[in-house]
Design a protein around this motif. Sequence first.
Motif, PDB file in Angstrom:
ATOM      1  N   TYR A   1      66.324  35.605  -3.284  1.00 50.33           N
ATOM      2  CA  TYR A   1      67.118  35.289  -2.023  1.00 50.33           C
ATOM      3  C   TYR A   1      68.269  36.851  -1.633  1.00 50.33           C
ATOM      4  O   TYR A   1      68.864  36.898  -1.140  1.00 50.33           O
ATOM      5  N   ILE A   2      68.540  36.271  -3.610  1.00 51.49           N
ATOM      6  CA  ILE A   2      70.374  37.432  -3.274  1.00 51.49           C
ATOM      7  C   ILE A   2      69.488  38.478  -4.411  1.00 51.49           C
ATOM      8  O   ILE A   2      68.722  38.357  -5.481  1.00 51.49           O
ATOM      9  N   ASN A   3      70.254  39.686  -4.582  1.00 50.42           N
ATOM     10  CA  ASN A   3      69.582  40.418  -5.555  1.00 50.42           C
ATOM     11  C   ASN A   3      70.719  40.169  -6.982  1.00 50.42           C
ATOM     12  O   ASN A   3      70.072  40.769  -8.355  1.00 50.42           O
ATOM     13  N   MET A   4      71.510  39.639  -7.140  1.00 54.89           N
ATOM     14  CA  MET A   4      72.238  40.258  -8.468  1.00 54.89           C
ATOM     15  C   MET A   4      73.553  38.210  -8.305  1.00 54.89           C
ATOM     16  O   MET A   4      73.698  38.455  -6.891  1.00 54.89           O
ATOM     17  N   PHE A   5      73.245  37.961  -9.264  1.00 55.18           N
ATOM     18  CA  PHE A   5      74.409  36.820  -9.606  1.00 55.18           C
ATOM     19  C   PHE A   5      75.023  37.873 -11.209  1.00 55.18           C
ATOM     20  O   PHE A   5      75.045  36.921 -11.842  1.00 55.18           O
ATOM     21  N   ILE A   6      76.654  37.148 -10.625  1.00 54.23           N
ATOM     22  CA  ILE A   6      77.239  37.460 -11.929  1.00 54.23           C
ATOM     23  C   ILE A   6      77.913  36.450 -12.403  1.00 54.23           C
ATOM     24  O   ILE A   6      78.756  35.892 -11.176  1.00 54.23           O
ATOM     25  N   ARG A   7      78.141  35.904 -12.731  1.00 54.13           N
ATOM     26  CA  ARG A   7      79.194  34.623 -13.169  1.00 54.13           C
ATOM     27  C   ARG A   7      80.302  34.983 -14.532  1.00 54.13           C
ATOM     28  O   ARG A   7      79.838  35.778 -15.494  1.00 54.13           O
TER      29      ARG A   7
ATOM     30  N   ASP B   1      82.024  24.636 -11.399  1.00 54.51           N
ATOM     31  CA  ASP B   1      82.489  24.050 -12.809  1.00 54.51           C
ATOM     32  C   ASP B   1      80.770  22.806 -12.318  1.00 54.51           C
ATOM     33  O   ASP B   1      81.031  21.744 -12.937  1.00 54.51           O
ATOM     34  N   ASP B   2      80.324  23.304 -11.274  1.00 58.09           N
ATOM     35  CA  ASP B   2      79.534  22.003 -10.697  1.00 58.09           C
ATOM     36  C   ASP B   2      77.371  23.274 -11.110  1.00 58.09           C
ATOM     37  O   ASP B   2      77.645  23.485 -11.890  1.00 58.09           O
ATOM     38  N   LEU B   3      76.999  22.688 -10.042  1.00 58.23           N
ATOM     39  CA  LEU B   3      75.873  23.210 -10.064  1.00 58.23           C
ATOM     40  C   LEU B   3      75.156  25.084  -9.977  1.00 58.23           C
ATOM     41  O   LEU B   3      74.436  25.235 -10.046  1.00 58.23           O
ATOM     42  N   THR B   4      76.462  25.224  -9.485  1.00 55.33           N
ATOM     43  CA  THR B   4      75.967  26.457  -8.911  1.00 55.33           C
ATOM     44  C   THR B   4      75.502  27.673  -9.243  1.00 55.33           C
ATOM     45  O   THR B   4      75.169  28.549  -9.729  1.00 55.33           O
ATOM     46  N   PRO B   5      76.046  27.472 -11.171  1.00 61.97           N
ATOM     47  CA  PRO B   5      75.125  28.409 -11.507  1.00 61.97           C
ATOM     48  C   PRO B   5      74.017  28.691 -11.167  1.00 61.97           C
ATOM     49  O   PRO B   5      73.203  30.180 -11.613  1.00 61.97           O
ATOM     50  N   ILE B   6      73.212  27.342 -11.230  1.00 61.05           N
ATOM     51  CA  ILE B   6      71.990  26.847 -11.869  1.00 61.05           C
ATOM     52  C   ILE B   6      71.458  27.490 -10.577  1.00 61.05           C
ATOM     53  O   ILE B   6      70.384  28.353 -10.695  1.00 61.05           O
ATOM     54  N   ILE B   7      71.905  26.953  -9.295  1.00 55.78           N
ATOM     55  CA  ILE B   7      71.090  27.582  -8.066  1.00 55.78           C
ATOM     56  C   ILE B   7      71.569  28.955  -7.395  1.00 55.78           C
ATOM     57  O   ILE B   7      70.289  29.162  -7.232  1.00 55.78           O
ATOM     58  N   GLY B   8      72.441  29.677  -7.974  1.00 53.19           N
ATOM     59  CA  GLY B   8      72.806  31.068  -8.247  1.00 53.19           C
ATOM     60  C   GLY B   8      71.760  31.765  -8.800  1.00 53.19           C
ATOM     61  O   GLY B   8      70.656  32.333  -8.301  1.00 53.19           O
ATOM     62  N   ALA B   9      71.315  30.991 -10.179  1.00 56.51           N
ATOM     63  CA  ALA B   9      69.625  32.135 -10.668  1.00 56.51           C
ATOM     64  C   ALA B   9      68.417  31.710 -10.410  1.00 56.51           C
ATOM     65  O   ALA B   9      68.122  32.681  -9.893  1.00 56.51           O
ATOM     66  N   ASN B  10      68.733  30.928  -9.403  1.00 65.14           N
ATOM     67  CA  ASN B  10      67.464  30.232  -9.087  1.00 65.14           C
ATOM     68  C   ASN B  10      67.142  31.400  -8.065  1.00 65.14           C
ATOM     69  O   ASN B  10      66.176  31.960  -7.260  1.00 65.14           O
ATOM     70  N   LEU B  11      68.697  31.340  -7.023  1.00 64.35           N
ATOM     71  CA  LEU B  11      68.373  31.865  -5.932  1.00 64.35           C
ATOM     72  C   LEU B  11      68.013  33.660  -5.761  1.00 64.35           C
ATOM     73  O   LEU B  11      67.440  34.255  -5.444  1.00 64.35           O
ATOM     74  N   LYS B  12      68.389  33.922  -7.162  1.00 63.73           N
ATOM     75  CA  LYS B  12      68.331  35.665  -7.584  1.00 63.73           C
ATOM     76  C   LYS B  12      66.548  35.481  -8.259  1.00 63.73           C
ATOM     77  O   LYS B  12      65.874  36.127  -7.802  1.00 63.73           O
ATOM     78  N   ASN B  13      66.223  34.482  -8.990  1.00 60.62           N
ATOM     79  CA  ASN B  13      64.993  34.710  -9.644  1.00 60.62           C
ATOM     80  C   ASN B  13      64.047  34.425  -8.256  1.00 60.62           C
ATOM     81  O   ASN B  13      62.605  34.992  -8.128  1.00 60.62           O
ATOM     82  N   LEU B  14      64.170  33.754  -6.890  1.00 64.04           N
ATOM     83  CA  LEU B  14      63.347  34.220  -6.090  1.00 64.04           C
ATOM     84  C   LEU B  14      63.379  35.268  -4.327  1.00 64.04           C
ATOM     85  O   LEU B  14      63.271  35.248  -3.319  1.00 64.04           O
TER      86      LEU B  14
END
Lengths: 436, 478
Positions: A124-130, A109-122
């Motif tokens: 840095y990570i291959n998959m971000f599932i929420r 319930d914090d900024l994790t979804p935004i950070i995760g989606a960004n890392l994926k776009n950049l």
Amino acid sequence: MQDYLDNLITYIFNIGTDRFVRVFWFFIIFEGVRYYIIDMFVLLCWKIKGYFQRDKFVVAKKSLWKEQPLISIIIPGKNEGEHIYKLAISLKEQTYQNFEIIVIDDGSDDLTPIIGANLKNLGYINMFIRNEVRGGKASAANLGMRYAKGKYIIHLDADCSYDRDAIENILIPFYRYENIGAVGGNVQVRNYDKSICTRLQAIEYANSISIGRIVNSELGILRIISGAFGAFRRDILDRLGSWDIGPGLDGDITVKIRKLGYRIKFAPDAVCQTSVPDTFTKLKKQRLRWDKSLIRFRVRKHKDVMFPNKNFRFSNFFSFAENITYNLILNAKWYVYIMDIIFNITSMIQIVFGLNIIIYTISNILKYILFSMFRSRKNAPITYFIPYLPLMVIYYGYFLRIVRTRAYLQEIFFRASYDDSWNPQKSSKYAKLLRI
Amino acid sequence: MEKNRLFKKITPLLKIDSAVIEFEKLNFKKINVNKVWHIEQLIGYDAIILDASNLEFARYFINTIRSHHNTEYYLKPLFIYKPHPLLDIDLHNMYDGEYTSEKDLPEMKQIVWDIFLKTTEIEDVLSLSYEAQIIKRVLNYFYTRGINEIYCTKSTFSNYGYVYPMLNAILKEDGESKGLDLLEWAEQEGLITGKFHERIYLCNKCSGGFLSFREVCPSCHSSDSNTEDLVHHFPCAYIGPMSDFEDQYENELNCPKCNKNLRHIGVDYDKPSVIHHCNQCKADFQDLLVHAKCICCGVDTEVQFLIPKKVKKYEIMKKGKLAAISGILASESQKIIPNMIRFDTFKIMLQHEIYKVKYYKESALLLSGIHLNNLYELQQKIGRHAYDRLIHDLLTEVKNMLKSIDLVSIDNDDTLFITVLDADIQETNDILLKIKTLFTVLIYDNFKKFEVDIKVATIDITTDNNIEDYIKLLKKEL
Ligand SMILES: [Zn+2]
Ligand SMILES: [Zn+2]
Ligand SMILES: [Zn+2]
């Protein structure tokens, strides 16, 4: 005080063997044998074996690099956004690079979804599932598993950091030994200099993980792989349906793998640094949760390994017996010991306690120095921790023991772990109903 | 620029009809469908009565004369006869009234005289910038008609979905959507004032407004994907897409891990999320990208790179009316970046610095340049709007790294110019390298790993060469 010291010294010089055994039977019979003699013996054997079989290690390393299998790194967690960022970037520094990173956001319930989606776009990570709705650690890890493509699965905690060769080193045992189902990494305390509490835990981790798990691994009775750093064969996890509901899921999955007949190894050179609770209140909370799982998983869920049946394996039995003896039964025995001292040696009680502290401190220091030779990577020089070793008597002997007792009682009589907020209500309710 | 026009052009036939109505010294030329005309043949007639029963012909005719550059044609009074019911929708305000029978002629005469009187007030100024010329034509027309508002109407005949009278007709060949920028410019100049009507997004390649929005796979950009619920079975903590639980033979949901039946949502299972599966590249993902495909040019872009525009309804200000009469006092058009010195100003200030150095001989002056060689490729990708913002951000970063007395500007060729006072070459080169690294990283991180090619150079300004020579010299080094 002067009188007390005089008495203590007189007592020490006049104590005979019989008397010593009578007063310190608990120390000599249980802890002395198990945690000094056996440990020392096994460690020496391990060193010697390692020296003579070092070519096998080289061969294993070579075959790992020759095959370079795809590894799936899964990182489940809630509200871990900022940690994930640091972790993902640091993983780029690993010596072994053929991995995919799957991050599972368990209802943050914090900024994790935004950070995760960004890392994926950049990239840095291959998959971000929420998961919009929290499902608990087990389901988050299972979701990562569902989409993992690697031959081996490495489970990491977002708030830990890893040595540059950690991934490589945790994989080598799969190529070094036959029939390995899972490998546990070496967890050290990163924030050891934060407070007394973290220093004591650093000493505890050094003993029970860095040393204790080498011994257990050598004896074939390793029964836990830290959630912070563990590698698993993917086909085995698929067979098991991966993780079951926690808390204590790290121990549970290890037992399930053992039950299938696979071996579990510890990789002391695959080092991960974790942050531990920095106050005793927080530590108490964490340990209550961990200790409850002994009752829930060893004594209840997996009690079948204690009895002869088609899945019976001596090593599993031994692993369990050792665990239950040294945790549950000895914990109870300790109270018997205390009663014995209080009622039977009443007159000397102060002297005995004083002596108790001296003996434990001396043995802790000796043990710490001796075993340091076997710890390949240390977070601070030995001398840093020595001043704190006398406190370990209180920490081990009283603090942890009392917390453990409380956890056991709560779990035995009230199944308290099912009410732990660590899991969402929806899962706990079901787990309780099904008695798992 | 290829364009898919939504209307057909009619090729005029060659026969000429010369029906003319004369009324109190005014002659009204009647134009019929199928009767051909040539625009020059309209000279000498005071007004036109157009048979507008054929919508396509009427539209073509009106647009043609109104978009002509000569006041003789584009201001000519025009009445319609037998109008097609749909005519008014996009030709609103482009004609001066309706002719039904001869009894309308007295009123029409009045309208024509009004237009004539106002037309004589109009001053034709030729030395205007392109923007100014077009806006002036629009203002001229509205002034002669005594209309104070420039309204837009929704229309499929415009490639961005809206039509402004006159403006769209004039701009047809140059891209209608440029009209929005022109109106914005006119508003900045204080000629007109706008009221928000609608927000639209335009293709960053052709400025078309007919876009098809689709959700696409983030890895291969295909829109061929399936969406499934994720299902979490509480008892065993298994979690996977719905299809993992579906039983081929029986119409029930079974858990693949523990083989139990799923019974009641919220009790033994729930659906914590959804997941998409790409049928092309087989990727599983949750972050569908939204892409907009331009129907006109076929370009497929992420929506964040579309050009956002405001469609406004305008009112003509006093200055606007004056502009029609006297010509427009327009600011020179140039790359204008907020808080930055314009390049022509920069040149003047540089000249001044050179004089100072020459006469007082107390401070050294360097001129540095940073050329962003392939940045135009990025502009094609992200569109003009995002590009301007990027340039602005880059310039701000540079300003922050320099002393406040140093001047920064950018020319139209993506070359940044910096004057550096009282610093040695080494120091300056260090700063330039820092800027170069910063730009590379910024652009790489923010624009999908776009690798910008940056050249830097510095020249020492000693003699009193011409300022343009210095700039040429520096550009050669880059
Ligand atoms: Zn795809
Ligand atoms: Zn299930
Ligand atoms: Zn387009």
